[in-house]
Design a protein around this motif. Sequence first.
Motif, PDB file in Angstrom:
ATOM      1  N   THR A  70       0.839  -1.201   0.000  1.00  0.00           N
ATOM      2  CA  THR A  70       0.000   0.000   0.000  1.00  0.00           C
ATOM      3  C   THR A  70       0.870   1.247   0.000  1.00  0.00           C
ATOM      4  O   THR A  70       0.600   2.206  -0.733  1.00  0.00           O
ATOM      5  N   VAL A  71       1.909   1.216   0.807  1.00  0.00           N
ATOM      6  CA  VAL A  71       2.830   2.360   0.850  1.00  0.00           C
ATOM      7  C   VAL A  71       3.364   2.642  -0.545  1.00  0.00           C
ATOM      8  O   VAL A  71       3.377   3.794  -1.006  1.00  0.00           O
ATOM      9  N   LEU A  72       3.757   1.588  -1.267  1.00  0.00           N
ATOM     10  CA  LEU A  72       4.321   1.788  -2.606  1.00  0.00           C
ATOM     11  C   LEU A  72       3.312   2.406  -3.563  1.00  0.00           C
ATOM     12  O   LEU A  72       3.656   3.285  -4.353  1.00  0.00           O
ATOM     13  N   SER A  73       2.052   1.945  -3.499  1.00  0.00           N
ATOM     14  CA  SER A  73       1.076   2.491  -4.444  1.00  0.00           C
ATOM     15  C   SER A  73       0.878   3.988  -4.209  1.00  0.00           C
ATOM     16  O   SER A  73       0.679   4.750  -5.150  1.00  0.00           O
ATOM     17  N   PHE A  74       0.969   4.416  -2.955  1.00  0.00           N
ATOM     18  CA  PHE A  74       0.891   5.857  -2.669  1.00  0.00           C
ATOM     19  C   PHE A  74       2.190   6.567  -3.061  1.00  0.00           C
ATOM     20  O   PHE A  74       2.169   7.688  -3.549  1.00  0.00           O
ATOM     21  N   GLU A  75       3.323   5.901  -2.799  1.00  0.00           N
ATOM     22  CA  GLU A  75       4.615   6.551  -3.063  1.00  0.00           C
ATOM     23  C   GLU A  75       4.813   6.869  -4.542  1.00  0.00           C
ATOM     24  O   GLU A  75       5.535   7.820  -4.878  1.00  0.00           O
ATOM     25  N   SER A  96      -4.466  -1.691 -12.135  1.00  0.00           N
ATOM     26  CA  SER A  96      -5.869  -1.959 -11.791  1.00  0.00           C
ATOM     27  C   SER A  96      -6.101  -3.463 -11.723  1.00  0.00           C
ATOM     28  O   SER A  96      -6.757  -3.967 -10.803  1.00  0.00           O
ATOM     29  N   LEU A  97      -5.577  -4.175 -12.717  1.00  0.00           N
ATOM     30  CA  LEU A  97      -5.743  -5.636 -12.723  1.00  0.00           C
ATOM     31  C   LEU A  97      -5.064  -6.246 -11.502  1.00  0.00           C
ATOM     32  O   LEU A  97      -5.582  -7.176 -10.888  1.00  0.00           O
ATOM     33  N   GLU A  98      -3.911  -5.685 -11.141  1.00  0.00           N
ATOM     34  CA  GLU A  98      -3.217  -6.165  -9.949  1.00  0.00           C
ATOM     35  C   GLU A  98      -4.084  -5.940  -8.724  1.00  0.00           C
ATOM     36  O   GLU A  98      -4.139  -6.786  -7.832  1.00  0.00           O
TER      37      GLU A  98
ATOM     38  N   ALA B  18     -15.874   2.416  -4.405  1.00  0.00           N
ATOM     39  CA  ALA B  18     -14.761   1.746  -3.725  1.00  0.00           C
ATOM     40  C   ALA B  18     -14.443   2.436  -2.399  1.00  0.00           C
ATOM     41  O   ALA B  18     -14.186   1.767  -1.389  1.00  0.00           O
ATOM     42  N   LEU B  19     -14.492   3.765  -2.397  1.00  0.00           N
ATOM     43  CA  LEU B  19     -14.246   4.495  -1.149  1.00  0.00           C
ATOM     44  C   LEU B  19     -15.326   4.151  -0.120  1.00  0.00           C
ATOM     45  O   LEU B  19     -15.034   3.957   1.074  1.00  0.00           O
ATOM     46  N   LEU B  66      -9.038   0.332  -0.403  1.00  0.00           N
ATOM     47  CA  LEU B  66      -8.256   1.575  -0.499  1.00  0.00           C
ATOM     48  C   LEU B  66      -7.307   1.515  -1.695  1.00  0.00           C
ATOM     49  O   LEU B  66      -7.134   2.505  -2.418  1.00  0.00           O
ATOM     50  N   ILE B  67      -6.710   0.351  -1.904  1.00  0.00           N
ATOM     51  CA  ILE B  67      -5.798   0.201  -3.042  1.00  0.00           C
ATOM     52  C   ILE B  67      -6.576   0.357  -4.343  1.00  0.00           C
ATOM     53  O   ILE B  67      -6.096   0.969  -5.305  1.00  0.00           O
ATOM     54  N   ILE B  68      -7.815  -0.175  -4.380  1.00  0.00           N
ATOM     55  CA  ILE B  68      -8.651  -0.015  -5.577  1.00  0.00           C
ATOM     56  C   ILE B  68      -8.918   1.479  -5.818  1.00  0.00           C
ATOM     57  O   ILE B  68      -8.831   1.964  -6.952  1.00  0.00           O
TER      58      ILE B  68
END
Lengths: 447, 335
Positions: A70-75, A96-98, B18-19, B66-68
């Motif tokens: 999660t940190v990486l997706s924000f970073e 998105s698929l990931e 999603a949120l 959250l990732i979505i």
Amino acid sequence: MTDLLAARLQMAVSLAFHIVFAVVGIGMPVLMILAERRWHRTGDRLFLELAHRWARGTAILFAVGAVSGTVLSFELGLLWPRFMERAGAIIGMPFSLEGFAFFTEAIFLGVYLYGWDRVSPRAHLAAGGLVAVSGGLSGIFVVIANAWMNAPTGFDLVDGRPVNIDPIAAMLNPAAFAQTLHMTLAAYAATGFIVAGIHALHLLPDPRNAFHRRALAVALLVGAPAALVQPLSGDLCGRVVARRQPAKLAAMEGQFRTEVGAPLRIGGWPDERAGETRYAIEIPKGLSLLAFHDPGATVKGLDAFPRRDWPPVAVVHVAFQVMVGLGSVMALVGAWALALMACGRDLTTHRWLLRALVVAAPMGFLCIEAGWTVTEVGRQPWVIYEVLRTADAVTPMPGLVVPFTIFTLLYCFLGLIVVWLLYRQVLKSPAAAAEAMPVGARSREGV
Amino acid sequence: MTHSLTRPDVLAGLIVVALNGYVLLGGADFGGGVWDLLASGPRRDRQRALIAEAIGPIWEANHVWLIIVIVLLFTCFPPAFAELATTLHIPLTLMLIGIVLRGSAFTFRAYHNGDSATQLRWGRVFAIASSVTPVLLGVCVGALASGAVPRAGKTGFTAVFVAPWLTPFCLGAGALTLALFAFLAAVYLTVEARDVALQEDFRRRALGAALAVFVAAAGTLAAALRGAPLTARGLTAMPWALPLHVATGAAAVAAIGALWARRYGLARLAAGAQVSLIVWGWALALYPYIVPPTLTIAGAAAPEVTLTLVLWAVAGGALALFPSLVYLFRIFKRS
């Protein structure tokens, strides 16, 4: 420290930390379901104990992997907003698929870890299978995005802006197949080897221990074949790099001058100022042969590129040597183990193999760290190869040394805790394991 | 409605879906951590055990919402993601530290068995991180709503990187988020509890949290009138504003009434509706902007081809995920 350097280091630390947990999340589910399937087949409860124990380790590692991911997706945005602004529409698709693959993984891991006595044994095994498949897919999708940064396709550049965007073409970029294959095999090899090494360590003083014998067999079943074929996928990667990123190849090989019939350098130290690689063992025409499958091929040296487009040569070269060297050792040890297994030998009587497995245990992860260093540092100074410079992608936020320091300390601390917990939960021998169950007992117990 | 929904509108709507999922599910897991921190009385340990049992199998799946949100945002609206991640660097980084500590500490506590002192310390880290993280999420959401995120025309570190989110309105939004998450968790836990005494514990906590929600919402609205005129206008002047407020209020009253009458299943439904309506009210107040007052949904949208592909991916993903999620919750949750 400049903000750019701090941002690069924070990204490096975050990736280096997360990749360990990501790899375990790909490899361990396969080991767990193999053990559980053997329990279904044979009724041998030691396999059930093994699946339980590996599941405990996986639970700890998966949690840390989920939050560090999660940190990486924000970073991506916190550190490289100008990169995401341009690349998001082109390469967001595999992310998105990931996201969906990871969702599936998290759902069925919950079922797997907490559902031992809530779902039927078949449903439980199926949940494990879904975790393994979606874990593998998650990795593949993320690596596709990284491959695009190395071989960007699926858009035209007009006035520095991407137009005519084609996200499918971006996903099918020329580096995608080789990189995803190489990384997926690496995940199985690294996980298999570290598990095999741990159980080999227990078998050295206690070779009759039935629990560790079973564990070793399952771990090698996953790790050894992957390590054995990995050099072939590495060759494929190397040839893609040779065609698409000649400057990266030159750095990997310490090739400063453009050369017909370039030699393969093993080891050595590239001196960027002097423009030569010292102390290397040179195999004549070896590099031309490996990179282009033609001993007379011309290999571009770093001299073919302006100095400002060079990656840091020494780091890339040394990391590449480490990866290839340790990877070769793993392939040899894997071949040795597979040969003995194919002949029906008892591995635990070959003490030198057990010792070799102990020594090789961490090598897969060292290879992965070194390999990602080659990929990422070798791509510099570009974040999107020949499209966007890393320096132009960084956030205007000042003082980035602060978050870099915080995340580094946080991850060091978490890493220590994880190692300590794994030691307590997984590495110690189970008390009753020495009393082997009769292997031929086919009645399935319980549940 | 004067115009039909465009493709960017649909995708922006999916991000809000999603949120909403994250708030209802992941939010309640954070709320569980709040009640772990506030666990008290003769059943303190049993309260904590119930919370851990309720969160354990599902928190990782709940977290993926959250990732979505993030991947859909950066794929479909890249400039909006870049702007948010730049201006809100500090609160987002703090939120991430909270997310990392919450998840890790929860797992470490579960697997550090046999050493109760260490478990207690991890429990404390889990509980504090669970309580701080929602505040930071709310601060970011508030900053977006207040129209302070765009950097254009600002200079200086404080003006660009601190002032947009360190406001009474944003802190109010943070407090409101925390209260809402705690409220949801307490209501859910009344359903999860197996015995009456624990049910009563969480019923009282849910009623207390409902009061906290009311106070935080009133305070935030007051701050909005002064500090976030854009949001305030959206929440008061738009044609949909009154019906939405009526519906939200009705759901809140229904949730409290059901708690009062000990109809916990109904309370869970009403609380979920109430919180969802607040999320959608926030989203509608932003519309047609994604980063007000400069970036509109249409202006920030990725090219049509990307949006179309993402729509297919979401459709396929939903087809696979919803049965899986139903399966997960049927195994571990009481209906």
